[in-house]
Design a protein around this motif. Structure first.
Motif, PDB file in Angstrom:
ATOM      1  N   ARG A 156       0.332  -1.239  -0.073  1.00  0.00           N
ATOM      2  CA  ARG A 156       0.165  -0.033  -0.148  1.00  0.00           C
ATOM      3  C   ARG A 156       1.121   0.876   0.385  1.00  0.00           C
ATOM      4  N   ALA A 157       1.941   1.396   0.737  1.00  0.00           N
ATOM      5  CA  ALA A 157       2.843   2.355   1.072  1.00  0.00           C
ATOM      6  C   ALA A 157       3.935   2.513  -0.720  1.00  0.00           C
ATOM      7  N   TRP A 158       4.467   1.042  -0.669  1.00  0.00           N
ATOM      8  CA  TRP A 158       5.223   1.929  -1.899  1.00  0.00           C
ATOM      9  C   TRP A 158       4.476   2.273  -2.923  1.00  0.00           C
ATOM     10  N   THR A 159       3.193   1.385  -3.319  1.00  0.00           N
ATOM     11  CA  THR A 159       2.129   2.024  -4.859  1.00  0.00           C
ATOM     12  C   THR A 159       1.565   3.339  -4.227  1.00  0.00           C
ATOM     13  N   ASN A 160       1.663   3.658  -3.045  1.00  0.00           N
ATOM     14  CA  ASN A 160       1.170   5.862  -2.977  1.00  0.00           C
ATOM     15  C   ASN A 160      -0.688   5.345  -2.805  1.00  0.00           C
ATOM     16  N   ASP A 161      -0.210   4.025  -1.865  1.00  0.00           N
ATOM     17  CA  ASP A 161      -2.088   3.897  -1.753  1.00  0.00           C
ATOM     18  C   ASP A 161      -2.641   3.730  -2.497  1.00  0.00           C
ATOM     19  N   ARG A 162      -2.277   3.473  -4.440  1.00  0.00           N
ATOM     20  CA  ARG A 162      -3.185   2.695  -4.849  1.00  0.00           C
ATOM     21  C   ARG A 162      -3.581   1.178  -4.943  1.00  0.00           C
ATOM     22  N   VAL A 163      -2.783   0.934  -3.848  1.00  0.00           N
ATOM     23  CA  VAL A 163      -3.805  -1.103  -3.824  1.00  0.00           C
ATOM     24  C   VAL A 163      -3.605  -0.437  -2.206  1.00  0.00           C
ATOM     25  N   HIS A 164      -5.045  -1.140  -1.917  1.00  0.00           N
ATOM     26  CA  HIS A 164      -5.830  -1.009  -0.667  1.00  0.00           C
ATOM     27  C   HIS A 164      -5.114  -1.962   0.479  1.00  0.00           C
ATOM     28  N   ALA A 165      -4.756  -2.401   1.112  1.00  0.00           N
ATOM     29  CA  ALA A 165      -4.358  -3.034   2.198  1.00  0.00           C
ATOM     30  C   ALA A 165      -5.982  -3.539   3.177  1.00  0.00           C
ATOM     31  N   PRO A 166      -6.425  -4.322   3.093  1.00  0.00           N
ATOM     32  CA  PRO A 166      -7.769  -5.113   3.875  1.00  0.00           C
ATOM     33  C   PRO A 166      -7.642  -5.228   5.366  1.00  0.00           C
ATOM     34  N   PHE A 167      -8.193  -5.599   6.165  1.00  0.00           N
ATOM     35  CA  PHE A 167      -8.362  -6.082   7.840  1.00  0.00           C
ATOM     36  C   PHE A 167      -8.962  -7.294   7.551  1.00  0.00           C
ATOM     37  N   HIS A 168      -8.374  -8.357   8.312  1.00  0.00           N
ATOM     38  CA  HIS A 168      -8.919  -9.555   8.132  1.00  0.00           C
ATOM     39  C   HIS A 168      -9.206 -10.038   9.819  1.00  0.00           C
ATOM     40  N   ARG A 169      -9.171 -10.822  10.122  1.00  0.00           N
ATOM     41  CA  ARG A 169      -9.366 -11.772  11.170  1.00  0.00           C
ATOM     42  C   ARG A 169      -9.311 -13.183  10.633  1.00  0.00           C
ATOM     43  N   VAL A 170      -9.096 -13.595  11.941  1.00  0.00           N
ATOM     44  CA  VAL A 170      -9.508 -15.692  11.792  1.00  0.00           C
ATOM     45  C   VAL A 170     -10.474 -15.648  13.372  1.00  0.00           C
ATOM     46  N   THR A 171     -11.850 -16.283  12.401  1.00  0.00           N
ATOM     47  CA  THR A 171     -12.951 -17.139  13.389  1.00  0.00           C
ATOM     48  C   THR A 171     -13.083 -18.600  13.640  1.00  0.00           C
ATOM     49  N   VAL A 172     -12.915 -19.732  13.959  1.00  0.00           N
ATOM     50  CA  VAL A 172     -13.171 -20.958  13.755  1.00  0.00           C
ATOM     51  C   VAL A 172     -14.816 -21.306  15.034  1.00  0.00           C
ATOM     52  N   SER A 173     -15.300 -21.859  14.346  1.00  0.00           N
ATOM     53  CA  SER A 173     -17.035 -22.278  15.526  1.00  0.00           C
ATOM     54  C   SER A 173     -15.933 -23.864  14.962  1.00  0.00           C
ATOM     55  N   GLY A 174     -17.542 -24.959  15.922  1.00  0.00           N
ATOM     56  CA  GLY A 174     -17.301 -26.760  15.057  1.00  0.00           C
ATOM     57  C   GLY A 174     -15.508 -26.826  16.376  1.00  0.00           C
ATOM     58  N   PRO A 195       2.212  12.033  -2.506  1.00  0.00           N
ATOM     59  CA  PRO A 195       2.846  11.509  -1.298  1.00  0.00           C
ATOM     60  C   PRO A 195       2.060  11.115  -0.294  1.00  0.00           C
ATOM     61  N   ARG A 196       2.019   9.926  -0.242  1.00  0.00           N
ATOM     62  CA  ARG A 196       0.666   9.535   1.005  1.00  0.00           C
ATOM     63  C   ARG A 196       1.802   9.171   2.599  1.00  0.00           C
ATOM     64  N   PHE A 197       2.623   8.103   2.237  1.00  0.00           N
ATOM     65  CA  PHE A 197       3.430   7.858   2.987  1.00  0.00           C
ATOM     66  C   PHE A 197       4.769   8.650   3.023  1.00  0.00           C
ATOM     67  N   LYS A 198       5.731   8.469   4.065  1.00  0.00           N
ATOM     68  CA  LYS A 198       7.322   9.023   4.711  1.00  0.00           C
ATOM     69  C   LYS A 198       7.957   7.359   4.176  1.00  0.00           C
TER      70      LYS A 198
END
Length: 324
Positions: free
Chosen positions: A245-263, A293-296
């Motif tokens: 995301r930083a290297w592409t100057n915010d042209r790529v999205h970095a999604p939040f994610h998590r892991v859940t389980v059941s069973g 520029p978006r990031f240092k």
């Protein structure tokens, strides 16, 4: 649709890599797939990759043989997997306060070469007898690494910065992580429990191979959570991290994610992380009046240490660390 009905959640884009040879960029369906990759990483930050090169037989050998055998070892043995205090997220992980519950994993760094896998296996089984483990793990990791390299090349071509590909590849390291998420002990329809909390990845690209039990959830830009269900037995999940995301100057999205389980079935996964061993700074071609520029500039190792120090707080850590 009636107002009281639940809204239809989006699904991850599905991209078919059949007929795409990572060793022959530009050939066959390369250009068609490249356009889909660029679009998916810019909008969702992730996609479902149909990738037959990682065959069902190799997947079965990886999880039902090598990975289960690995996690059956005593904890003291697994703790030998360490890369020192300067690399806190590289080796054995387990019992991480505030972030992971009922989770442990081990990792091989920093390139998926036979000697790296052998050195890891020698730590786990010092008396030998690990040739089958090494062959299986290296075979799977190498095929996943080939996909990572192809996706990265496609993205750079699509953004018009392909000239940087060779230098970036030379300075990219891989961590191949094998993980186990403890079952909840209830029925499959029972209450879900979070096994790895909400976060963004620090690296450039992550490729996740889920085995039999789902659990990876992605958050959309609108804040909705999507349970990632593999589209085929040859499915892998490709997602972007904050370094890309930083290297592409915010042209790529970095999604939040998590892991859940059941069973009552434990969840196993194998994950390849691509880590940049170079300063993260957007190329001049990706900075202009419409895209200031978006990031240092920074190093990912510095950012990882910052994230570890900040703990499990659900926030945009990249913006807090180096946003302009």
């Amino acid at each position: 649709m009636a107002a009281e009905e639940a809204k239809q959640l989006p699904q991850l884009p599905r991209i078919d890599f059949s007929g795409v040879d990572p060793s022959a960029p530009g050939a066959g369906r390369w250009a068609v797939v490249r356009a889909q990759v660029v679009q998916a990483l810019a909008t969702f930050g992730c996609f479902d990759a149909h990738y037959p090169a990682l065959s069902p037989d190799l997947r079965a050998a990886l999880f039902d043989g090598a990975v289960r055998e690995l996690f059956a070892l005593p904890v003291d043995t697994k703790r030998r997997n360490s890369y020192g205090p300067d690399k806190p997220l590289y080796g054995y992980l387990g019992g991480i306060p505030g972030l992971a519950n009922g989770y442990e994993s081990l990792a091989i760094a920093d390139r998926v070469e036979p000697e790296r896998v052998q050195a890891f296996a020698d730590l786990m089984w010092p008396d030998g007898g690990n040739a089958g483990f090494c062959e299986t793990v290296h075979g799977a990791a190498k095929r996943i690494a080939d996909l990572e390299e192809a996706v990265r090349r496609m993205l750079m071509e699509g953004l018009g910065v392909a000239k940087y590909h060779d230098a970036v590849s030379e300075s990219t390291r891989h961590v191949f992580r094998m993980s186990r998420y403890e079952a909840t002990g209830g029925d499959a329809e029972g209450k879900e429990e979070i096994r790895y909390g909400t976060h963004q990845d620090c690296n450039t690209l992550t490729i996740v191979c889920q085995h039999q039990v789902d659990g990876l959830e992605m958050q959309t830009r609108d804040g909705d959570w999507i349970l990632v269900r593999p589209s085929s037995p040859a499915s892998l999940v490709v997602m972007a991290g904050n370094a890309l995301r930083a290297w592409t100057n915010d042209r790529v999205h970095a999604p939040f994610h998590r892991v859940t389980v059941s069973g009552d079935a434990a969840r196993y996964s194998a994950i390849l992380f691509a880590l940049p061993d170079y300063k993260i700074q957007a190329p001049d071609e990706l900075v202009d009046d419409e895209h200031p520029p978006r990031f240092k500039p920074h190093y990912t190792t510095e950012f990882i240490r910052y994230c570890v120090a900040q703990g499990a707080r659900h926030e945009d850590k990249l913006e807090a660390f180096c946003g302009i």
